[in-house]
Design an enzyme around this catalytic site. Sequence first.
Site, mmCIF file in Angstrom:
data_model
loop_
_atom_site.group_PDB
_atom_site.id
_atom_site.type_symbol
_atom_site.label_atom_id
_atom_site.label_comp_id
_atom_site.label_asym_id
_atom_site.label_seq_id
_atom_site.Cartn_x
_atom_site.Cartn_y
_atom_site.Cartn_z
ATOM 1 N N GLY A 74 0.801 -1.217 0.000
ATOM 2 C CA GLY A 74 0.000 0.000 0.000
ATOM 3 C C GLY A 74 0.833 1.267 0.000
ATOM 4 O O GLY A 74 0.567 2.203 -0.764
ATOM 5 N N CYS A 94 2.331 1.150 12.854
ATOM 6 C CA CYS A 94 0.914 1.419 13.136
ATOM 7 C C CYS A 94 0.688 1.114 14.616
ATOM 8 O O CYS A 94 -0.165 0.319 14.995
ATOM 9 C CB CYS A 94 -0.018 0.613 12.234
ATOM 10 S SG CYS A 94 0.268 -1.169 12.222
#
Length: 384
Positions: free
Chosen positions: A231, A337
Amino acid sequence: MTPAARIQAAAEILDRIASGTPAEQALLGWSRASRFAGSKDRAAVRDHVFDVLRRWRSTAAAGGGESGRARMLGLLRQDGIDPDTLFTGEGHAPSPLSDDERAAGRVPEGAEALDMPDWLWPGFSASLGAEAVPAAEALRHRAPVFLRVNTLRTTLDEAQAALAEEGIETRPHPLADTALEVTAGARGIARSAAFTEGLVELQDAASQAVVAQLPLAPGQRVLDYCAGGGGKALAMAARLRGAVEAHDADPGRMSDLPARATRAGAEIVRTAKPSGRYDLVLCDVPCSGSGSWRRAPEGKWRLTEEGLTRLISVQAGILDTVAPLVADGGTLAYATCSMLEAENAAQVAGFLGRHAGWQVVTQRQFLPRDGGDGFFMACLTRTA
């Protein structure tokens, strides 16, 4: 399926998850065995299951037990729904509540009320200070759906218009100039022409913001060292308007990347062994995932103290490995994250303590209050 039958199905799936079956596997098994369930039924059952996974501890407390049935009872109570209207025993509904079940349940307290593991809460709280409680509360609820506009194919306005034609309503999000928050029609994204033709990709707004802060410029040699599904590599390629090299310790994670790159019109070069020097190396390292537990809540309950310690060691090892790949004056970008300081600022400080000739240029912690997932990023420049 009736709403009550969906409750019963979710309770049975939750029992399988509690016994050790991964959530996606448990949901898939139920779906394959329940051909009578339509797409709306499957979506509703999935929503129930993930709502409970996000609130695993507090629903058990509110429901008075740790079975799937008790947790669904707790979820209904938390959501202000009278359980007796669904626990009727009619058709495929759960059997009626017993007197003991009606009397059971209590108000959760402390870390239990915030749906955090007891062992993790002190570190989480210390990491975020006054932001800890709001962040933990945010993790108990569903995440927004975001799209990244692929500027290699279209503009933000054109993408919005194309999505709207297919019933997918969106609005720009301030975290990144490519970010669209989906406000209606999210379940139709994967079937939409805008998605299949590469105009948009599913990507959290904070993840997009991480890429937006990277010092990318045409002509640079860029490496995504922990590419995973790709991504961020695709997002970098769109901003760079050039090739991005992608590497992952497990090449299988990049198996879908060629097809995604073709759809996006992006130039991604997979590399098994990066060599030479790069202007920018991004390390979006394996982490606890604590910033994305709204999307993958199972990780909150699978993580252990020992597992976190191992992750921290892996992260440090990756930074040490990639440092020689960064050219003089180049940038080493570190991202997670996670919202845990041990994986973020402390990891950067540890790297600086082990390696002379580096300085931090940018460092930022994204929190759910910013609108997206919890992310951390730091850009370090080689000065000597």
